[in-house]
Write an enzyme that holds these catalytic residues in place. Sequence first.
Site, PDB file in Angstrom:
ATOM      1  N   ASP A 179      -2.694  -5.009  -0.169  1.00 25.54           N
ATOM      2  CA  ASP A 179      -2.242  -6.289   0.392  1.00 25.54           C
ATOM      3  C   ASP A 179      -3.035  -6.692   1.631  1.00 25.54           C
ATOM      4  OD1 ASP A 179      -1.119  -4.292   1.983  1.00 25.54           O
ATOM      5  OD2 ASP A 179       0.947  -5.002   1.766  1.00 25.54           O
TER       6      ASP A 179
ATOM      7  N   MET B 132       0.814  -1.219   0.000  1.00 25.75           N
ATOM      8  CA  MET B 132       0.000   0.000   0.000  1.00 25.75           C
ATOM      9  C   MET B 132       0.850   1.272   0.000  1.00 25.75           C
ATOM     10  SD  MET B 132      -3.008  -1.004   2.728  1.00 25.75           S
ATOM     11  CE  MET B 132      -3.989   0.468   2.397  1.00 25.75           C
TER      12      MET B 132
END
Length: 499
Positions: free
Chosen positions: A240, A81
């Site tokens: 994720d 991220m």
Amino acid sequence: MKYVVGIDLGTSAVKILLVNQYGEVCQEVSRSYPLIQEKSGYSEQNPEEWVEKTIDGLTELVRDFNGHPNDIEGISFSGQMHGLVLLNKEKNCLRNAILWNDTRTTKQCEYINEIVGEERLLGITKNPALEGFTLPKLLWIKEFEPEIFEQASVFLLPKDYLRYRLTGEIHTEYSDAAGTLLLNVKEKQWSEELCTKFDIPLHLCPPIVESHSCVGTVTEEVSKLTGLSREVKVFAGGADNACGAIGSGILKEGNTLCSIGTSGVVLSYEEHGDHDFKGKVHYFNHGKEDAFYSMGVTLAAGFSLSWFKDTFAEHENFEQLLESVDQVSIGSNGLLFTPYLVGERTPHADSVIRASFIGMDASHKRNDFARAVMEGITFSLNESIEIFRHNGKKIDSIISIGGGAKNPVWLQMQADIFNATIIKLSSEQGPGMGAAMLAAYGCGWFESLEACAEDFIKPITSYKPIEENVKNYEKLYLIYKQVYTKTRELNVMLSEFRK
């Protein structure tokens, strides 16, 4: 038999899973790539490394695949991220990506709070201004690399750039957009208010779709390089942690996940976008449509153990390093470790704090240190669980994935420190499996992600807390929580000596 591919673009490697209609991982390929750390606090990567290594991995996967390429029906993504990838009008990268664990933007975070106000920022984004997020990175570029900022036509998150290079299509999706500090999380749209306040052109923000949306097919060039069919459908994917939640079945209220990768997270499902944690934990859009999740983060979870191995047991694997930790008593013979190698996020949003070993003496052996690192990581994650419980969430069972789920001693340690039943799944591939599940759902194999989870996710064992261990760890945890406050000022003074 039909198959889907889940691509997990991590911080240190890309992992590619081939998954069949029964949720079985039939092939797994991994390719690593380096970090670029030019200064203390800087963390970058060359996005072309992601593309090159992913195409190389997909080529190997298709080459070794026993079926026909047309049997692979879908591809989706999970990705690290917050990272910033800037493209010019020709859609070429303008510079290296600045990653989630880069901490150069402290002043930009202070500026965000000054301009917007902490309360208003939380009202829009559900998250405080932290160095890891994307907006502070954009503001840093704007201040220190204005010529780059002027050339930018769009920003992308890491996995979105990879997907663009495979399809030629530019999008992001809500779970990754929520980590930019530019998304109105509850309303699910870019915040014009924030873009206006910081003079960020709205066109820099990419179009947003749902995680299970089909955004195209692979390009002819990618098809020729990898052997994939031109007809394979490509789905948006997710951040994720959102994909880790999907791949672990965190799809309804009461579900909680502990994932120990490079960073560590404790993640809990949220049905609505209005639970108020006052910024103490993150609050993001889920990869499941119109759902959310709250999350506490330990920045250097698995990374702490990797650092310890690379520094003190470079030529051994993790199994060798940890083979005797079960012979060390709880508390590592009076040794405590705080995993603040790169600063900390939950509950201490602090980019300056650094790690400590407390209580060393001449009797300590390497296995004492190894166990102390494991305990320190778990204590840090427990601080997030403590916040959830204090805010009324019931947490009596937790699914554990990642590196912390590979070692039975660590699984029992989690049960004892968290005082909850720890569930281990048949597959520890949370984010990659979540990406594969988004592709399976997108391909129409299942009516819902929940139905997919029933077939794909299988618990295999559980670890229950041992009462005596729980009591001992409660004492140690109280000591652990004091280390941050007692070393904070020392680390501020030491920071001027870091290169």
